[in-house]
Design an enzyme around this catalytic site. Structure first.
Site, PDB file in Angstrom:
ATOM      1  N   THR A   1       8.560  -2.363  -8.467  1.00  0.00           N
ATOM      2  CA  THR A   1       9.503  -1.259  -8.261  1.00  0.00           C
ATOM      3  C   THR A   1       8.859   0.124  -8.197  1.00  0.00           C
ATOM      4  OG1 THR A   1      10.080  -1.314 -10.614  1.00  0.00           O
ATOM      5  CG2 THR A   1      11.513  -2.520  -9.110  1.00  0.00           C
TER       6      THR A   1
ATOM      7  N   ARG B   1       0.081  -9.287   7.862  1.00  0.00           N
ATOM      8  CA  ARG B   1      -0.221  -8.952   9.251  1.00  0.00           C
ATOM      9  C   ARG B   1      -1.626  -8.389   9.459  1.00  0.00           C
ATOM     10  NH1 ARG B   1       3.374 -12.316  11.425  1.00  0.00           N
ATOM     11  NH2 ARG B   1       5.468 -11.871  10.668  1.00  0.00           N
TER      12      ARG B   1
END
Lengths: 304, 304, 304, 304
Positions: C89, C223
């Site tokens: 968070t 990625r």
């Protein structure tokens, strides 16, 4: 006792009338449907509905990866491959809906997992029951001295008795006052949405909670972990037992790769390679901080 | 023809072996399971799995709103109340998993709805089939002259013929070249992940798409709307027919409050009050822009 | 050339007029704002806006963990601790907005990361430019023979030349036809939303893409990985260079724990412990499948 | 007093040192940064950071809708158009991070809005302050008799006094016991994560809460509504004042289309058309239920 006789009857009725479906069926999960498994002193977990099974994970993966999945000859191998390589979307194809009764301070941690659907009992509309979580003496532990968040030693019997007396007394008094405030006998009666503010965080609430298997695994990895607070961990463990029967192959892969596995940093991997090459590596020569070194040694099982 | 004989056989087999379950069952949806309903020239929609029914929505709402729902005597009234007051969480308690075959340019719009789980056929691993969307002549329309995104008049037969010839010819040639590039006969053969870049956006792909009923309604409201592109609207309409049989009460409430309803601005409401009081309101005296006034009049059914 | 002179001028103007703010400022990121960094032959990545810096991560963590963070004396140690223990968070407290120009087949992979905000150039409203991705010969590789999704050897010069001729020819012809179909000279002109279906997947699109740092790290881990398709990896790598200047401490922790780290299963950890105890472990005695054993040996750096 | 002198000093320091940025700047929001605006008796709302302004919404919309936005000549018209047609993605391009201090029972409602990033003060690590929400007598209302969730009349002075005495007394006693349990003087001291369960729901917590403008508007529409509980509504109203200065054009559109607007069902629209045509429509002839009819009449401003 978490359930009233009426609720027990209702569950018996729900389990009495099977119907026909063309959907995927998990026999392991059917055996659990509706049954309320006790957790803590007044809580429970029960499965209200589910979607999919191990085969549904495989089916979705084969759509996605097509020819790429053919060489993995069986379902178990494919599910392990998906888990190992963090291919999360096939696990999202399974869904489960639970009915959970739990103390408010546990609900406050739980709700932080955002990718879920929730319908909680509303204390604006309804009156909460007089049910509070009072820990077993064995669960009453001191603040940890090595860890800023965890628990340390179990409290001695005298201190435990004092704590239990406080918790019981305050819960009873606060609830008495809650009832007194909302009562409309001889007075107007305070709105429920206001009166609830007087109830301590160990009061029980309940909700329907629905999530997919990928997000459930994430929840279980964090909340069934040894560092999680005991009071949420027992819920996670109970849910784990249900998942093991629902999707046994996915559960085994989860245990092996997530629960029992460990992530090592680049620096830690470097230490490992040196150690396997015969070098004597110490914290001083490791490049790791003291804390990282301690965690690294724990993963290797040398100390704990 | 969207399905091969093998696929037809597989669906027949899937529908041939009902099993017992204790879960909520929607008879309306059971009748549709696995069957592929054709959409466009090669596409289809079929239900692979579902969770919940109208009663599941009511059940979740009654947990949430408790005493607050007792005065609403029946399920239909409660579902209408939930829809009217944007209480979305009970609708999230139902879930559906679809298998959809669709052109890539439709998939690109569809995927913008983020709250869903997706497993798409991968053209990195697998070879795409030679299937392209070629519109019916009646679907070949000119760019709208009043609206910057929509379609206007249907093309005349000559222009339509030219367009169809182009679409067919380019699709065939691009696919021939795709095959030629990936072939490993007498050459190395280009990687699939590269060769796919030569395929136009009307090539078909397929995916498993799973979402909850609240988000599905949001999708349907936008995509079954008259302003949505025809090629995605036909999918939304087909899905709508399935939902109508799955959760008939929720579907009726959706039609009344979302599809057939309208949102009026504060300014428009003010006009309305003046009109009901007998005043003759014109665009000039309305406080609305010309465009807003036109949309307002359409809602009132005076012009379109 | 990814940018027109007009665009270059616009960027220069945007960079010319600094203003005052009381917000957290990352000098490293200010140096990159608006500048378009070329990726592939016509693509680019540029930062349009950002929120937060390393200190913002620390600030949020200290609110959350309060006293629990005091013993970690400095920001770097705390950020490393958060990354190591999957405390996600605080990283979500930073946000970045990118303007990206990319081929459609790359955009289709990218959009699968759902936790982001996107505004894509619409080919329903607007006309796409005549820009197609044509790979460098060095990027033209054969289908991998060991891996069902990756690329293998680079194509020989003759085959590469054939492929390039096909890609260029089909792109040009499809675009000529796209223009011909939408033209309203001497005809009605096909709607843009229809004409676009004739364009191959190597046509360029562009979008504004906004996400938080936690989700960006997840994107980059998948990625910028060696197994990701080259054409998306180059975007991830370019974004990584920007992030390294934006939040240098978080970036270093990410490199150490995510990019350079590895997750080992319970079974693999067991092998490791036996090896460190001096045992000669082979695939046969490891309890790992051949594939898992190979991956495990790669992590240990013994083979690749 | 929600802030200590130290906190006041810190805010002054944060506001004292402007820095240069090339990002979009909202002067209206700069004026508010860091300042804590009091809400309820000990709570506050303050802006820690923001991204974007009205122009950023327009910029993203023009990328998306391209030529489709050119006919809307100015920013205000375009933003109104986006709001009217539920084009939510451009509003997602703005982001705000708030620091909020609020009672736990308010936090429990607030957190149900899932699309946000949150870092809450942890009562596992840290000790909560002795601060409880004690309502003003004017906020002490009876349970509504017409509505199952809302409040009715304000309590009479005697009953209000009794309620306040209870709330104050129980809060003080529970906090005394909380302190006594965690104290390690002469005893081990109960773990904080356990002791917190004794604190009632009006104890204050605090968090960093970050969300995008689209989701913030959704939050404000529900929580600044007259049906929302007063104690969360005052937070929503305070946030609304900040948003009005941050993105004034978007705020006006929100007021007109969402806050002041209303959604009418298909059945209600049908009534409306009949009424405008001169027909005298009553509940009996309307096709609406009594409850729907009452709500419909309220929208038309005839009764309330």
């Amino acid at each position: 006792m978490p359930l009233t006789p009426e609720q027990e009857e209702e569950i018996k009725a729900q389990r009495a009338t099977p119907r026909q479906t063309l959907r995927a069926v998990s026999e392991g999960m059917e055996a659990h449907l509706y049954t309320a498994y006790p957790v803590l002193d007044h809580g429970f977990v029960r499965v209200i509905d589910y979607m999919g099974d191990d085969a549904a994970i495989v089916q979705a993966a084969r759509v996605s990866y097509g020819a790429g999945t053919r060489h993995v000859s069986n379902d178990e191998g494919l599910i392990r491959y998906l888990m190992r390589h963090w291919h999360s979307t096939p696990f999202e194809m399974c869904e489960v809906k639970l009915h959970v009764k739990l103390p408010v301070f546990v609900a406050r941690q739980w709700i932080r997992h955002r990718t879920a659907n929730v319908n909680e009992y509303s204390a604006r509309y309804s009156i909460l029951d007089r049910e509070f979580y009072i820990p077993e003496p064995s669960a009453l532990a001191a603040q940890s001295t090595v860890n800023n968040q965890g628990r340390g030693e179990v409290l001695g019997p005298e201190e435990a008795a004092r704590v239990l007396e406080i918790l019981k007394g305050d819960a009873a008094r606060c609830y008495d006052h809650y009832e007194a405030m909302i009562s409309d006998e001889g007075q107007q009666g305070l709105a429920r949405e206001l009166a609830r503010m007087n109830l301590p965080a160990n009061v029980y609430t309940q909700w329907y909670w629905k999530t997919d298997l990928h997000n459930l695994f994430h929840f279980l990895r964090l909340r069934a972990d040894a560092h999680a607070q005991y009071e949420i961990r027992v819920y996670a463990e109970e849910i784990g037992r249900l998942v093991a029967d629902w999707v046994p192959l996915a559960w085994q892969a989860f245990l092996d790769y997530r629960v029992g596995g460990a992530t090592l940093s680049a620096k830690a991997l470097d230490c490992l390679r040196r150690m396997l090459a015969g070098e004597e590596v110490t914290q001083e020569t490791s490049g790791l901080s003291k804390r990282e070194w301690r965690e690294f040694r724990e993963v290797l099982g040398n100390e704990r």
